[in-house]
Structures are given as structure tokens and as C-alpha cells.
Design a protein around this motif. Structure first.
Motif, PDB file in Angstrom:
ATOM      1  N   HIS A 107      99.414 -58.544   8.228  1.00 60.37           N
ATOM      2  CA  HIS A 107     100.152 -57.081   6.512  1.00 60.37           C
ATOM      3  C   HIS A 107     101.379 -57.520   7.108  1.00 60.37           C
ATOM      4  N   ASN A 108     102.130 -56.710   8.117  1.00 63.90           N
ATOM      5  CA  ASN A 108     103.262 -56.497   8.529  1.00 63.90           C
ATOM      6  C   ASN A 108     104.145 -57.842   8.554  1.00 63.90           C
ATOM      7  N   GLU A 109     103.467 -58.783   9.015  1.00 65.25           N
ATOM      8  CA  GLU A 109     103.811 -59.851   8.726  1.00 65.25           C
ATOM      9  C   GLU A 109     103.842 -60.925   8.126  1.00 65.25           C
ATOM     10  N   LEU A 110     102.763 -61.276   7.123  1.00 63.05           N
ATOM     11  CA  LEU A 110     102.328 -62.346   6.994  1.00 63.05           C
ATOM     12  C   LEU A 110     103.200 -61.556   5.003  1.00 63.05           C
ATOM     13  N   HIS A 111     102.299 -60.796   4.385  1.00 62.04           N
ATOM     14  CA  HIS A 111     102.377 -59.935   4.049  1.00 62.04           C
ATOM     15  C   HIS A 111     103.815 -59.277   3.403  1.00 62.04           C
ATOM     16  N   HIS A 112     103.998 -58.402   4.101  1.00 62.08           N
ATOM     17  CA  HIS A 112     105.532 -58.484   3.805  1.00 62.08           C
ATOM     18  C   HIS A 112     106.678 -59.014   3.663  1.00 62.08           C
ATOM     19  N   THR A 113     106.615 -60.348   4.796  1.00 60.56           N
ATOM     20  CA  THR A 113     107.521 -61.262   4.600  1.00 60.56           C
ATOM     21  C   THR A 113     107.780 -61.501   2.729  1.00 60.56           C
ATOM     22  N   TYR A 114     106.446 -62.296   3.055  1.00 58.75           N
ATOM     23  CA  TYR A 114     106.184 -63.330   1.981  1.00 58.75           C
ATOM     24  C   TYR A 114     105.530 -62.783   1.292  1.00 58.75           C
ATOM     25  N   THR A 115     105.466 -61.149   0.646  1.00 56.46           N
ATOM     26  CA  THR A 115     105.371 -60.956  -0.594  1.00 56.46           C
ATOM     27  C   THR A 115     105.095 -61.655  -1.855  1.00 56.46           C
ATOM     28  N   ASN A 116     104.058 -62.098  -2.305  1.00 53.03           N
ATOM     29  CA  ASN A 116     103.835 -62.699  -3.799  1.00 53.03           C
ATOM     30  C   ASN A 116     104.451 -63.851  -3.676  1.00 53.03           C
ATOM     31  N   VAL A 117     104.256 -64.786  -2.824  1.00 52.00           N
ATOM     32  CA  VAL A 117     104.310 -65.830  -2.301  1.00 52.00           C
ATOM     33  C   VAL A 117     103.197 -66.617  -2.393  1.00 52.00           C
ATOM     34  N   ILE A 118     103.040 -67.980  -3.387  1.00 51.96           N
ATOM     35  CA  ILE A 118     101.642 -68.259  -3.366  1.00 51.96           C
ATOM     36  C   ILE A 118     101.861 -69.190  -2.508  1.00 51.96           C
ATOM     37  N   GLY A 119     100.782 -69.241  -1.527  1.00 52.71           N
ATOM     38  CA  GLY A 119     100.683 -70.335  -0.919  1.00 52.71           C
ATOM     39  C   GLY A 119     100.876 -69.036   0.464  1.00 52.71           C
ATOM     40  N   LYS A 120     101.437 -68.604   0.556  1.00 50.79           N
ATOM     41  CA  LYS A 120     102.142 -68.330   1.532  1.00 50.79           C
ATOM     42  C   LYS A 120     101.369 -66.467   1.894  1.00 50.79           C
ATOM     43  N   ASP A 121     101.740 -65.751   0.432  1.00 50.17           N
ATOM     44  CA  ASP A 121     100.641 -64.578   1.386  1.00 50.17           C
ATOM     45  C   ASP A 121      99.703 -64.731   0.704  1.00 50.17           C
ATOM     46  N   ASN A 122      98.220 -64.561   1.497  1.00 46.63           N
ATOM     47  CA  ASN A 122      96.922 -64.635   0.841  1.00 46.63           C
ATOM     48  C   ASN A 122      96.599 -63.000   0.036  1.00 46.63           C
ATOM     49  N   ASP A 123      97.540 -62.367   0.455  1.00 47.58           N
ATOM     50  CA  ASP A 123      97.112 -60.599  -0.216  1.00 47.58           C
ATOM     51  C   ASP A 123      97.193 -60.913  -1.973  1.00 47.58           C
ATOM     52  N   LEU A 124      97.463 -62.117  -2.183  1.00 48.94           N
ATOM     53  CA  LEU A 124      97.491 -62.613  -4.125  1.00 48.94           C
ATOM     54  C   LEU A 124      96.006 -63.175  -4.332  1.00 48.94           C
ATOM     55  N   ALA A 150      88.976 -56.802   7.477  1.00 49.78           N
ATOM     56  CA  ALA A 150      88.486 -57.671   9.408  1.00 49.78           C
ATOM     57  C   ALA A 150      88.803 -59.673   9.003  1.00 49.78           C
ATOM     58  N   ALA A 151      87.605 -59.400   8.247  1.00 45.00           N
ATOM     59  CA  ALA A 151      87.584 -61.271   7.618  1.00 45.00           C
ATOM     60  C   ALA A 151      89.048 -61.294   6.885  1.00 45.00           C
ATOM     61  N   TYR A 152      89.529 -60.980   6.452  1.00 46.19           N
ATOM     62  CA  TYR A 152      90.883 -61.467   5.536  1.00 46.19           C
ATOM     63  C   TYR A 152      91.455 -61.874   6.971  1.00 46.19           C
ATOM     64  N   ASP A 153      91.855 -60.449   7.820  1.00 48.09           N
ATOM     65  CA  ASP A 153      92.963 -61.028   8.649  1.00 48.09           C
ATOM     66  C   ASP A 153      92.009 -61.802   9.832  1.00 48.09           C
ATOM     67  N   LEU A 154      91.231 -62.398   9.639  1.00 47.91           N
ATOM     68  CA  LEU A 154      90.914 -63.044  10.620  1.00 47.91           C
ATOM     69  C   LEU A 154      90.537 -64.425   9.983  1.00 47.91           C
ATOM     70  N   GLU A 155      91.185 -64.709   8.743  1.00 45.36           N
ATOM     71  CA  GLU A 155      91.407 -65.922   8.444  1.00 45.36           C
ATOM     72  C   GLU A 155      90.283 -66.723   7.737  1.00 45.36           C
ATOM     73  N   LEU A 156      89.005 -65.886   7.986  1.00 41.29           N
ATOM     74  CA  LEU A 156      87.298 -66.319   7.851  1.00 41.29           C
ATOM     75  C   LEU A 156      87.473 -67.498   7.294  1.00 41.29           C
ATOM     76  N   GLY A 157      88.000 -67.858   5.209  1.00 41.91           N
ATOM     77  CA  GLY A 157      87.816 -69.402   4.885  1.00 41.91           C
ATOM     78  C   GLY A 157      87.810 -70.001   5.559  1.00 41.91           C
ATOM     79  N   LYS A 158      89.538 -70.231   5.818  1.00 43.35           N
ATOM     80  CA  LYS A 158      89.967 -71.046   6.739  1.00 43.35           C
ATOM     81  C   LYS A 158      89.294 -71.665   8.362  1.00 43.35           C
ATOM     82  N   ASN A 159      89.489 -70.565   8.663  1.00 43.23           N
ATOM     83  CA  ASN A 159      88.800 -70.273  10.524  1.00 43.23           C
ATOM     84  C   ASN A 159      87.189 -71.005  10.677  1.00 43.23           C
ATOM     85  N   LEU A 160      86.264 -70.815   9.501  1.00 40.31           N
ATOM     86  CA  LEU A 160      84.993 -70.636  10.174  1.00 40.31           C
ATOM     87  C   LEU A 160      84.878 -72.244  10.136  1.00 40.31           C
ATOM     88  N   HIS A 161      85.892 -73.293   8.987  1.00 40.88           N
ATOM     89  CA  HIS A 161      85.177 -74.779   9.598  1.00 40.88           C
ATOM     90  C   HIS A 161      85.009 -75.447  10.385  1.00 40.88           C
TER      91      HIS A 161
END
Lengths: 372, 351
Positions: A123-140, A176-187
């Protein structure tokens, strides 16, 4: 991203001037931080703890319907306070200046299944630094939804109103799943990465503790009120989840909020960064109680400009920020909660389908992006 | 099962009830001074001593282990919402009937904590406490002849001793600008009247600074006395030199209040103490970059001061916030954001 850039009328000098004006607002608040602010957060924390204690106490007798209602309502509010005005803001370092090790971003843990350490990173680092940048801010869209025309459509998105609803109900697990980047990491390749496994383990521990507390220990303590208490804590978690999800959806999803391309942030200046935060966030209007219950995320624009200023100051900052929006002829996206929630949901529905016609970028925008 | 084991089980269960908080987080709401809590104290009174000095009466928490006369205590006080830690000598006798302890504070110019305590602190306020410490104390066996050499607020640890133990032959030489600047003046004169103390007041505004050479005339047998000296560095340096010259250095015991004053400059030598690396840094480069350049493993995040992912303890020295120009000096528990802080003089980063 809209075809027309709503900031196109600003010159580079104006954007830097805007940045300086925002810095001045920030400096003023920092210089004025003091005893009253410290007393505020201490009072909120103490009120939250008392409310939770009393509500849990009342729930011991939740076999009686009035007790169930009062206890559940109290616990819901206590959980919302814990996550929003207290947890979210402390974890942003908003209160670190007090040098109180008990109210500090490095020590705080919240009533949430995502451990604060992991949440702070995503949240603090990725979302707030790259707010609304497609491909960088997963909060989108949290990686499960398409919330802008510029995001590629996939048949999976047909179900996104449903995904969004499920996410709202179990929001803390979604986070929690989002913070773990489950989608990417379950590969297969990533699953056994020791760093990921350690983080997953930490989440597992946190979930176990939270579930044990809410769904085993407290119901057991209630004896004959076991089932009503179980239902009460489940309800309180559900209310808290839906509430936070709604508030957070209003921060970046409503119509009028801009998204940005990855290359547009290359070599971004401070003024440009500020401008992106201004155009990438939306507020919720309402009463003081409303601002409090949203953890002042109703002042999402101000929060994104100054994520480390104490939340109780956003209301006064908002007046000055809004004046800057007017001065620089920019759209300050705000509205009452129902309107903003509706707007965000409408987008979720609309973008579950592919774009109606292929998007054409205006030459203006192309040029501007290249220049940036 | 032993009772201790039982208690620890019960505590574990309580922790399951209160997670992610701890049971103590709730207990602190009602009983912050209880046994087992973090050590705190409550200010019960602030009594003026002179124009710029006051005695703060503190009720310590149940975990307080007591002090020896002459020792000091570190206290954490919230000034303008910011917790600041300072050390003050304890001025109350060891076994005060009511269980309270006192510190006596002189407001120093620009002193945040001292001015707050002397002029603004209110009864009822909670403060943080450490256990008392310090070896500026009398030995177990009472020395036959004692000299107390003090100046300004250097009187405070000695007052703790005077109130605690009566000595057969005690002499004091105390320096202060004017008679009314002498903290505890009435009490000292009472001791003199009761023949428990011989006192020489040096009023530096009229008499000038104490010339250590004059000691021969003020206290002819000074070299035979066990001496406890406390005051400004100048006085203590002169005393140490004087006692050494006369070969009686072992009879001199000194206490320095402010060991080092941080002078904030532009850049300086940065020590990464955990890694054991020292490098030169200018006043404009973020310490995060300085550390990474030096091969120190630094936690990092947004690199622009918003995510608080890089906060690191500042153990010594001072740093400057590159955004606001604000100086942060090292104190126990002070963390800095290395991505937006640059060295303001020599400093020590715990990495």
C-alpha cells in the motif's frame, strides 16, 4: 485514461509552481503539529478500545436480541475505527513524529488478516508511489478487475461485478491475498520461493489468530450465547469489510479519475507527481462523522498528496487544496458516498464488457506523453 | 503445574482474546502505574524553587526499584505532542514515606523539556520513566570528611545526598549567579544553622567565576576530603586538573549532565554501526544512497519520503530533512527516514 488530457492546459512551470504551493501547505501543517494532534489520536485509540471492550462484553449475553444488536453494532464500529482512522493512518507513519513507540508505524498491528508489514509494502510503497499507473499500481482493480478502458479486456472480466461483490464481503482476505500477490506467486515457478513462503506463513499465522479470536474464543467465552456471538462477530467483520471496500472504491474508481501510462512517469518531477495524485484520486463529501468513519479517506485527494500528515488535519488542508484545484482549473472529483459508490460500481459493470469501439489516442496526448 | 506456569498459560489465553493487541493495552487504560506495566510515573505536583527552577513530584509506577542518593533518572515527557527523553538527578531522599520521588529541574535557554517541566507541566500528567542509574553516589562506608563542589543545577544530585544521609563533616562550595538563583537556598541555610553543613556561596555575578586556586583559602583541607563535584564542564575540567596536579585525583567524583552537544552542520562522517562501515557524506545526499553506495544493506521503499519503509534508528549525531530543512538529533528511540535525510554533521546509523 480519457482521450482528452485534463491537465493539458498547464505549462511545465505552472506544474512546478503548483508543487511548490502544495509543499508550502505541507510545511505549514508540519510546523503546526503538536499537543492537540497527539491528544486526538490518543483519544481515538482509547475510545476504540473502550468501545470494543464494552461491545464484546455485551455480546457475552447476545442470546438476548437487544444485546446482540447493540454488541454487533458497537463491534462493527470498533472494527471500522481500528482499520480506518487508527490502523491505516498509523501504518502510514502519520503519527511517527510523536516518538511514542506504541503509536508507531514500525510497531502497530491491526485487527485485519493482512500483517501490517506486508500491507505497508503493497500500500504505502507501491500504491502510493505509483498511484493509478497501469501495470505498476495493482490497486487499479486489485488485479481482478478492469477499471479503465486502457486496461486490456479478458473474458474473465465478464464476472467482475460478482468478483467485486465477493471481494467486498471478504475484503480483508482479499487484501491479504493482494499483499501476497497470490495471483502471480501461485504459479508453479514462484510457489516455492522461500521469501514468498515466509510471507504466506506470516499471513497464515495472522489469519489463525484472528479467526481463533473472533470465531472460537469469544463465542466460547459467551457460553450459552455461543452461536449468537459467532453470528455477531461474523456480521461485524462483514460490515467492516463492506464499509471499507466501499470507501476505498470511492478513492480511485469513480468517473472523472484519471489513470496513467507507465512511460508517463519516467523522470517525473515533484510537481508532476503531485499532479498525478490530484488527478488520480477522488473524495467523498459529508459530515464530520462521515469523515471520521472513513478514517478521513473521504479526503483521499489530500491523503494522496500528503500521505504522512495526521488524518485529523486533512479537513483543513482540503480547503486549501481545493482552492489550488480551482486556481489551476482542474476537476476536484468529489460527491456524497452513495453517489461515489454508485459511480464506482457502474464503472465495474461497464468495463466488464469490452470497449465499444477501438480507442483512438489524440495526437496531442501522444506528443505530450513523449515529451514527458 | 506451578503457579508461574499457570499464570503464563492464563496470559497466553488472554492474548488470544485481545489479539492483535496485548492485554496490557487494555489494562493501561485503567491502571497505567500497575505492577508489570511499562514503567511510568504521574506528576503529582510542580513546586517552584527559583525563578527558573522547579521541583517535580512524581508518583512512580509499581515497578520502580528505588534509587541511591545522587543517582539520576531518565524521563520521557511529551512536549508539544513529541516524546522527549532527558535525565535528571533525583533530589528526594531514598525512602520517602509517601513513595514519591522528586527531580528538580532548571529551565535552560531553549531547553524544550526543562522549560516545559518548569513552566507548563500539570499535575496528573503521565510521564515515562527508566529505572534510576548512575554512580555519582556516596560509598557504603560513610567518608569522614566530604566536600561538595557544585554550581547551578549541579546542586541537585548533591541535595539528594544531603537529604539522605547526615555526615559528620560536610563542606559545600556552591556557585550561582545571584543569591536568589541558589536552588534550595533556605534548606541549605537550615542545614548550616543546625551545624550539619558548612557552606560557601560563590555569587558569580559579583564575585566572578570560581577560581579553583582559591579553594585553598575556602576549604584549606580540600585535598583530604572525598569530593563530589557537579556543574558545568568548565568547572569540572578545572577540578579534574587541579586534583590530578595535587595527586589526589582518586578522591574526586564528578557528574557531567551534558556529555556532548550536537552541532548540526552540512554533511559529515557517517557510521553504519551494525555493518561497521564509516564513510564521508555531503549535506545533500540522502543517507539511503550513502549507505547503499557504501555497500550497507539498507531497507528502502518509495525513495521519496512517503512510505516509511526505510526508517532506521539514529544512534548519534544529527540529520537534516531534505524537504523541510528540519534537524533531528539522535535520542534513544529516534528513527529517521533515510531516503529524505542527509547528514548534518557526523552521525551514526544503526545499519
Amino acid at each position: 485514461m480519457t482521450a482528452i488530457d485534463p491537465t493539458a492546459h498547464l505549462t511545465a512551470e505552472q506544474i512546478e509552481e503548483l508543487g511548490r504551493e502544495l509543499d508550502a501547505i505541507r510545511d505549514e501543517v508540519i510546523a503546526g503539529r503538536g499537543e492537540k494532534d497527539a491528544a486526538y489520536i490518543r483519544k481515538v485509540i482509547s475510545a476504540q478500545r473502550k468501545l470494543e471492550l464494552v461491545s464484546r462484553g455485551v455480546l457475552l449475553f447476545s442470546i438476548f436480541p437487544p444485546a446482540w444488536l447493540i454488541g454487533t453494532a458497537g463491534l462493527s464500529v470498533a472494527k471500522i475505527m481500528d482499520n480506518m482512522e487508527i490502523g491505516h493512518n498509523i501504518l502510514h507513519g502519520q503519527w511517527d513524529w510523536m516518538r511514542d513507540p506504541k503509536i508507531h508505524s514500525t510497531t502497530w498491528e491491526w485487527d485485519h488478516v493482512s500483517p501490517s508489514e506486508q500491507w505497508k509494502h503493497s500500500h504505502n510503497e507501491l500504491h502510493h508511489t505509483y498511484t493509478n499507473v497501469i501495470g505498476k499500481d495493482n490497486d487499479l482493480g486489485y488485479g481482478i478487475m478492469r477499471v479503465d478502458e486502457d486496461q486490456r479486456w479478458h473474458p474473465f472480466h465478464l464476472g467482475q461485478p460478482l468478483w467485486n461483490f465477493i471481494n467486498a464481503c471478504f475484503f480483508e482476505y482479499g487484501i491479504a491475498a493482494y499483499d501476497l500477490e497470490l495471483g502471480k506467486n501461485l504459479h508453479k515457478r514462484r510457489r516455492n520461493n522461500p521469501e514468498f513462503r515466509a510471507r504466506a506463513k506470516a499471513v497464515g499465522r495472522k489469519i489463525r489468530k484472528q479467526v481463533l479470536k473472533d470465531y472460537v474464543i469469544h463465542p466460547l467465552l459467551s457460553g450459552p450465547s455461543f452461536l449468537p456471538t459467532l453470528a455477531a462477530t461474523f456480521t461485524a467483520n462483514l460490515v467492516r469489510n463492506i464499509w471499507s471496500h466501499s470507501v476505498i472504491m470511492c478513492g480511485h474508481f469513480p468517473e472523472g479519475v484519471q489513470v496513467f501510462e507507465r512511460r508517463s512517469i519516467k523522470g517525473e518531477t515533484r510537481g508532476q507527481w503531485y499532479l498525478r495524485q490530484m488527478m488520480g484520486s477522488a473524495n467523498i463529501s459529508g459530515s464530520r462523522a462521515m469523515h471520521f468513519m472513513t478514517g478521513n479517506l473521504s479526503h483521499q485527494i489530500e491523503h494522496h498528496l500528503f500521505p504522512d500528515l495526521p488524518s485529523n488535519r486533512y479537513a483543513e488542508v482540503a480547503v486549501k487544496v481545493r482552492a489550488l484545484f480551482e486556481k489551476y482549473e482542474l476537476e476536484y472529483v468529489t460527491g456524497p458516498l452513495p453517489k461515489q459508490v454508485f459511480s464506482a460500481w457502474r464503472k465495474v459493470f461497464r468495463l466488464s464488457l469490452p470497449n465499444r469501439k477501438p480507442k483512438v489516442k489524440t495526437p496531442d496526448r501522444e506528443q505530450e506523453l513523449v515529451a514527458a | 503445574m506451578t503457579s508461574a506456569a499457570l499464570r503464563s498459560r492464563a496470559w497466553k489465553l488472554l492474548e488470544m482474546v485481545t489479539t492483535p493487541l496485548l492485554p496490557s493495552d487494555y489494562l493501561d487504560l485503567v491502571s497505567p502505574l500497575r505492577a508489570g506495566a511499562d514503567l511510568r510515573g504521574r506528576i503529582e505536583a510542580v513546586l517552584p524553587e527559583t525563578d527558573d527552577a522547579a521541583t517535580v513530584v512524581i508518583r512512580p509506577g509499581r515497578g520502580w526499584r528505588g534509587h541511591t542518593a545522587g543517582q539520576y533518572v531518565r524521563i520521557g515527557v511529551d512536549v508539544d505532542g513529541v516524546r522527549l527523553w532527558r535525565a535528571y538527578s533525583i533530589t528526594s531522599p531514598t525512602h520517602r514515606q509517601d513513595g514519591r520521588v522528586t527531580i528538580t529541574v532548571k529551565a535552560i535557554p531553549d531547553g524544550k523539556v526543562s522549560n516545559h517541566l518548569v513552566r507548563r507541566a500539570r499535575p496528573g500528567t503521565l510521564i515515562q520513566l527508566d529505572q534510576p542509574t548512575g554512580d555519582f553516589v556516596l560509598p557504603q562506608a560513610k567518608p569522614a570528611k566530604v566536600l561538595y563542589l557544585t554550581a547551578g543545577s549541579g546542586i541537585t544530585p548533591v541535595m539528594g545526598m544531603l537529604r539522605d544521609i547526615e555526615l559528620d563533616d560536610a563542606v559545600m562550595v556552591h556557585c550561582a549567579p545571584q543569591p536568589y538563583d541558589v536552588i534550595f537556598r533556605n534548606e541549605l541555610h537550615d542545614l548550616v544553622a543546625d551545624k550539619k553543613l558548612r557552606l560557601t556561596e560563590v555569587h558569580t555575578d559579583t564575585d566572578g567565576m570560581l577560581d579553583i586556586g582559591r579553594l585553598d583559602e575556602l576549604v584549606p583541607d580540600w585535598a583530604e576530603r572525598e569530593t563530589w563535584a557537579c556543574g558545568p564542564a568548565g568547572l569540572l575540567d578545572a577540578a579534574e586538573e587541579h586534583w590530578t596536579e595535587h595527586g589526589v585525583r582518586e578522591r574526586l567524583h564528578t557528574e557531567r549532565f551534558r556529555p556532548g552537544i550536537v552541532v548540526a552542520g552540512e554533511g559529515g562522517e557517517v557510521t553504519f554501526s551494525a555493518t561497521g562501515r564509516t564513510v564521508d557524506a555531503d549535506g545533500a545526499t540522502p543517507l539511503l544512497d550513502v549507505g547503499e553506495e557504501a555497500g550497507v544493506l539498507m531497507p528502502s521503499g518509495c525513495r521519496m519520503g512517503i512510505c516509511f519503509g526505510c526508517v532506521t534508528p539514529l544512534k548519534a549525531g544529527a540529520v537534516r530533512d531534505l524537504r523541510t530543512g528540519e534537524i533531528t538529533e539522535a535520542e534513544p528511540g529516534v528513527l529517521i527516514q533515510t531516503c529524505v535525510s542527509a547528514a548534518a554533521g557526523p552521525c551514526d546509523i544503526e545499519r
